[in-house]
Motif scaffolding. Structure first.
Motif, PDB file in Angstrom:
ATOM      1  N   TRP A  23       0.805  -1.226   0.000  1.00  0.00           N
ATOM      2  CA  TRP A  23       0.000   0.000   0.000  1.00  0.00           C
ATOM      3  C   TRP A  23       0.840   1.279   0.000  1.00  0.00           C
ATOM      4  CZ3 TRP A  23      -0.771  -4.133   3.304  1.00  0.00           C
ATOM      5  CH2 TRP A  23      -1.896  -4.921   3.039  1.00  0.00           C
ATOM      6  N   GLY A  24       2.083   1.183   0.415  1.00  0.00           N
ATOM      7  CA  GLY A  24       2.904   2.381   0.497  1.00  0.00           C
ATOM      8  C   GLY A  24       2.623   3.171   1.758  1.00  0.00           C
ATOM      9  N   TRP A  25       2.461   4.483   1.644  1.00  0.00           N
ATOM     10  CA  TRP A  25       2.293   5.341   2.820  1.00  0.00           C
ATOM     11  C   TRP A  25       1.002   4.993   3.553  1.00  0.00           C
ATOM     12  CZ3 TRP A  25       6.514   7.239   4.413  1.00  0.00           C
ATOM     13  CH2 TRP A  25       7.502   7.639   3.520  1.00  0.00           C
ATOM     14  N   THR A  26       1.158   4.713   4.853  1.00  0.00           N
ATOM     15  CA  THR A  26       0.077   4.185   5.694  1.00  0.00           C
ATOM     16  C   THR A  26       0.013   4.990   6.979  1.00  0.00           C
ATOM     17  OG1 THR A  26       0.337   1.953   4.789  1.00  0.00           O
ATOM     18  CG2 THR A  26      -0.729   2.142   6.944  1.00  0.00           C
ATOM     19  N   TRP A  27      -1.190   5.390   7.360  1.00  0.00           N
ATOM     20  CA  TRP A  27      -1.377   6.186   8.572  1.00  0.00           C
ATOM     21  C   TRP A  27      -1.498   5.279   9.789  1.00  0.00           C
ATOM     22  CZ3 TRP A  27      -0.674  10.870  10.337  1.00  0.00           C
ATOM     23  CH2 TRP A  27      -1.303  11.283  11.503  1.00  0.00           C
ATOM     24  N   ILE A  82      11.256   0.898  -5.860  1.00  0.00           N
ATOM     25  CA  ILE A  82      10.310   1.978  -5.524  1.00  0.00           C
ATOM     26  C   ILE A  82      10.734   3.272  -6.198  1.00  0.00           C
ATOM     27  CG2 ILE A  82       9.358   3.339  -3.619  1.00  0.00           C
ATOM     28  CD1 ILE A  82       9.767   0.831  -1.845  1.00  0.00           C
ATOM     29  N   ARG A  83      12.038   3.522  -6.237  1.00  0.00           N
ATOM     30  CA  ARG A  83      12.540   4.722  -6.902  1.00  0.00           C
ATOM     31  C   ARG A  83      12.209   4.679  -8.397  1.00  0.00           C
ATOM     32  NH1 ARG A  83      16.691   8.241  -5.664  1.00  0.00           N
ATOM     33  NH2 ARG A  83      17.381   6.882  -3.965  1.00  0.00           N
ATOM     34  N   GLU A  84      12.431   3.523  -9.018  1.00  0.00           N
ATOM     35  CA  GLU A  84      12.138   3.394 -10.445  1.00  0.00           C
ATOM     36  C   GLU A  84      10.650   3.591 -10.729  1.00  0.00           C
ATOM     37  OE1 GLU A  84      13.607  -0.394 -11.552  1.00  0.00           O
ATOM     38  OE2 GLU A  84      15.732   0.163 -11.382  1.00  0.00           O
ATOM     39  N   GLY A  85       9.795   3.230  -9.765  1.00  0.00           N
ATOM     40  CA  GLY A  85       8.361   3.425  -9.924  1.00  0.00           C
ATOM     41  C   GLY A  85       7.894   4.801  -9.493  1.00  0.00           C
ATOM     42  N   LEU A 112       5.385  -1.554  -4.034  1.00  0.00           N
ATOM     43  CA  LEU A 112       5.513  -2.799  -4.781  1.00  0.00           C
ATOM     44  C   LEU A 112       4.284  -3.667  -4.573  1.00  0.00           C
ATOM     45  CD1 LEU A 112       9.214  -3.941  -4.341  1.00  0.00           C
ATOM     46  CD2 LEU A 112       8.211  -2.444  -6.060  1.00  0.00           C
ATOM     47  N   SER A 113       3.694  -4.143  -5.640  1.00  0.00           N
ATOM     48  CA  SER A 113       2.592  -5.091  -5.564  1.00  0.00           C
ATOM     49  C   SER A 113       3.129  -6.437  -5.096  1.00  0.00           C
ATOM     50  CB  SER A 113       1.934  -5.251  -6.926  1.00  0.00           C
ATOM     51  OG  SER A 113       2.828  -5.891  -7.828  1.00  0.00           O
ATOM     52  N   PRO A 114       2.255  -7.346  -4.622  1.00  0.00           N
ATOM     53  CA  PRO A 114       2.738  -8.682  -4.251  1.00  0.00           C
ATOM     54  C   PRO A 114       3.455  -9.375  -5.396  1.00  0.00           C
ATOM     55  CG  PRO A 114       0.533  -8.326  -3.398  1.00  0.00           C
ATOM     56  CD  PRO A 114       0.836  -7.160  -4.288  1.00  0.00           C
ATOM     57  N   GLN A 115       2.975  -9.199  -6.630  1.00  0.00           N
ATOM     58  CA  GLN A 115       3.627  -9.836  -7.769  1.00  0.00           C
ATOM     59  C   GLN A 115       5.034  -9.276  -7.977  1.00  0.00           C
ATOM     60  OE1 GLN A 115       0.643  -8.396  -7.746  1.00  0.00           O
ATOM     61  NE2 GLN A 115      -0.851 -10.008  -8.228  1.00  0.00           N
ATOM     62  N   ALA A 116       5.180  -7.955  -7.840  1.00  0.00           N
ATOM     63  CA  ALA A 116       6.501  -7.345  -8.007  1.00  0.00           C
ATOM     64  C   ALA A 116       7.450  -7.782  -6.893  1.00  0.00           C
ATOM     65  CB  ALA A 116       6.373  -5.824  -8.033  1.00  0.00           C
ATOM     66  N   SER A 117       6.930  -7.877  -5.658  1.00  0.00           N
ATOM     67  CA  SER A 117       7.771  -8.342  -4.547  1.00  0.00           C
ATOM     68  C   SER A 117       8.233  -9.773  -4.775  1.00  0.00           C
ATOM     69  CB  SER A 117       7.006  -8.234  -3.227  1.00  0.00           C
ATOM     70  OG  SER A 117       6.814  -6.893  -2.847  1.00  0.00           O
ATOM     71  N   ASN A 118       7.318 -10.647  -5.219  1.00  0.00           N
ATOM     72  CA  ASN A 118       7.683 -12.043  -5.466  1.00  0.00           C
ATOM     73  C   ASN A 118       8.719 -12.152  -6.580  1.00  0.00           C
ATOM     74  OD1 ASN A 118       5.898 -12.799  -3.481  1.00  0.00           O
ATOM     75  ND2 ASN A 118       4.267 -13.396  -4.899  1.00  0.00           N
ATOM     76  N   ALA A 119       8.583 -11.316  -7.608  1.00  0.00           N
ATOM     77  CA  ALA A 119       9.567 -11.339  -8.683  1.00  0.00           C
ATOM     78  C   ALA A 119      10.937 -10.903  -8.182  1.00  0.00           C
ATOM     79  CB  ALA A 119       9.096 -10.443  -9.832  1.00  0.00           C
ATOM     80  N   LEU A 120      10.943  -9.907  -7.290  1.00  0.00           N
ATOM     81  CA  LEU A 120      12.201  -9.448  -6.713  1.00  0.00           C
ATOM     82  C   LEU A 120      12.836 -10.539  -5.868  1.00  0.00           C
ATOM     83  CD1 LEU A 120      13.803  -6.785  -6.784  1.00  0.00           C
ATOM     84  CD2 LEU A 120      12.699  -6.161  -4.630  1.00  0.00           C
TER      85      LEU A 120
END
Length: 558
Positions: A272-276, A461-464, A469-477
């Motif tokens: 989710w990124g920034w979270t309160w 995250i910088r490149e985006g 990162l979505s779960p799919q992007a995290s798993n790929a990483l």
């Protein structure tokens, strides 16, 4: 005495406003089904480890969101309550618990040591709830109350106070019903015994006292039962009827100039990124569901209507501002600049900064947001380092005036997190014993891999341009890393078809695990128990093929 549930026009209007406001949130979360568990109560010592920051333990605090790969540990005097959709966990002293999987359909936790009680309040047909211990995988089949104890050797004691469950180990499984308790001993070749559940003890009474709070609140007459944390609202505010919104909640005893999203801090949490994270004891439901509006010069929370189900979690329901002259919201870690935000009203459009819609940063310049004049502003360095918003607000009049004309960010907020963005406090916390951290658990469901460490994610995250990162992007990483995919906790599959040894009943009473120390300390153990026929052990059956962990060295992520 409970108030009556509102009827007629008020309910229709409330449902209509919330449905309009929540629609963008639901669309934004179609890319993934991951969710969170709320830290709802902390007493005594407690520590928290994030899955993407595995070397650090920080003190537990209320309203911290826990997700896949995160772990908690309670000290000698610690007690903890977690809340997730349809599910609550009560964690006793000296207990380790890990969230192996947390989605809208699957909740999977492990207990490496200690005592925990799990309360399942609702389940759909497709839901999976699993509790994994060092020598057993426990599937919770029905709403009910379940208690787990794991001793220092990894032996398990599991009680069904209400409900139905299946206990799987060593290629077999046993079904349990209300009033039955199973004792599982041994790691390599586990054996079991089924006995009657003992009388309630001091821990059970404490759990019951926490449970009782939910049955006495008024809040769930006015908001959806899927909204977590609503039981905290009655003690800190009042419900009133407003013609255009129906029933609304107003916090009481707030300071002059108070506004939503000002008492707390921002942290970074993928996907989710920034979270309160609110510092207010009631600050979960009004900041992750529903909207805010000013009525008669007072702030009111407009809840999700009672008839709405499957309510999506949001990390915050705000609009971020920036991008105009002097704001310097460029992608970067250091440097100056400011970050501003304000709470969304029922008719305001929501522009999520995560999911597919957040792929390209843009700005809304022509939308008239209701609460824009109530924005909170921080220096970017304070925002990124997770400083409390109430301790570092910007009050410069010229900057606040610029805010009135600054565009609203649509898409990812172009501000990169740092490692400080992962912590709700800079104070270190005690770690559990190393043998507890490294202990493997048995599992039937294959959990997803542990998230990549933040140091590996930050460049992506910088490149985006600030997109989480979505779960799919995290798993790929993870797949591209030298370590490869690994679960948050070492997994011992319970499905071992090549083994000849099956999950067998105990042949004698010797070698039984020591009693749950919490239960042993209770004076209730001295009470004579009512005679009860010992239930016959159910037949051992092979577990179903669907959802099982296979015997390959790297189980597939579910």
């Amino acid at each position: 005495m409970k108030h009556s549930r509102p009827h007629g026009v008020a309910v229709i209007l409330s449902a209509l406003f919330v449905a309009i406001a929540a629609a963008p949130t639901a669309r934004a979360q179609q890319d993934f089904r991951q969710t969170v568990a709320r830290v709802a109560f902390v007493q005594g010592e407690g520590s928290f480890q994030r899955g993407d920051d595995p070397e650090s333990w920080q003190p537990l605090a209320i309203n911290v969101p826990m997700t896949i790969g995160d772990r908690v540990w309670t000290g000698a005097s610690g007690r903890l309550e977690l809340q997730a959709p349809g599910f609550r966990a009560f964690v006793a002293p000296r207990t380790e618990l890990t969230a192996l999987n947390l989605t809208e359909d699957v909740q999977q936790y492990s207990v490496a040591q200690g005592t925990a009680t799990f309360r399942v309040t609702s389940m759909d047909d497709e839901d999976e709830l699993e509790i994994d211990t060092p020598n057993a995988a426990i599937s919770l089949e029905r709403p009910g109350i379940y208690r787990v104890f794991v001793d220092a050797a990894g032996n398990t004691r599991f009680a069904v106070r209400l409900g139905e469950a299946r206990v799987s180990a060593a290629g077999g499984e046993v079904a349990l019903r209300t009033g039955e308790e199973m004792i599982v001993t041994g790691i390599e070749d586990p054996e079991y015994d089924v006995v009657a559940v003992p009388f309630a003890d001091s821990w059970d009474r404490w759990v019951r006292s926490r449970e009782q709070r939910r049955h006495e609140v008024v809040a769930y007459d006015y908001t959806s039962t899927d909204v977590l944390g609503a039981e905290d609202l009655d003690a800190y505010g009042d419900w009133e009827s407003v013609p255009q919104y129906g029933r609304v909640w107003r916090p009481r005893s707030v300071a002059a100039g108070w506004a939503p999203y000002r008492i707390g801090r921002w942290i970074w949490q993928d996907p989710w990124g920034w979270t309160w994270v609110s510092s207010e004891p009631w600050g979960w439901a009004p900041y992750h569901y529903g909207r805010w509006v000013v009525v008669s010069s007072r702030w009111c929370w407009v809840p999700v209507a009672p008839n709405v189900r499957h309510v999506a979690y949001a990390p915050a329901l705000v609009a971020f501002v920036g991008g105009g002259p002097g704001w310097s919201l460029t992608v970067g870690v250091g440097g100056g600049g400011y970050v501003g935000w304000f709470p969304l009203a029922p008719r305001d459009p929501f522009r999520p900064w995560w999911g597919r819609q957040a792929s390209s940063p843009a700005y809304d310049r022509n939308v008239a947001y209701t609460n824009r004049a109530y924005a909170t502003v921080m220096e970017r360095s304070a925002f990124v380092s997770s400083r409390p918003a109430q301790m570092a607000p910007v009050r410069d009049v010229s900057i606040m005036r610029q805010l009135q004309s600054a565009p609203v960010v649509r898409g990812p907020l172009p501000v990169l997190p740092t490692r400080d963005s992962l912590r709700s406090t800079a104070i270190a916390a005690p770690r559990p014993p190393e043998n507890v951290i490294s202990r493997s658990v048995s599992a039937r469901l294959a959990p997803p891999p542990a998230p990549p460490a933040f140091t590996r994610k930050v460049e992506a995250i910088r490149e985006g341009r600030g997109a989480p990162l979505s779960p799919q992007a995290s798993n790929a990483l993870v797949a591209r890393s030298s370590e490869g995919a690994r679960p948050a906790v070492a997994i011992r599959p319970v499905v071992l078809p090549e083994r000849k040894v099956q999950f067998a009943p105990r042949k004698d009473a010797e070698g039984a695990p020591p009693p749950d120390p919490i239960r042993a300390r209770s004076r209730d153990l001295a009470m004579p128990q009512a005679p009860a026929a010992r239930p016959a052990a159910p037949e051992v059956a092979a577990p179903p093929a669907r959802e099982e962990i296979r015997t390959e060295s790297k189980p597939e992520a579910r």
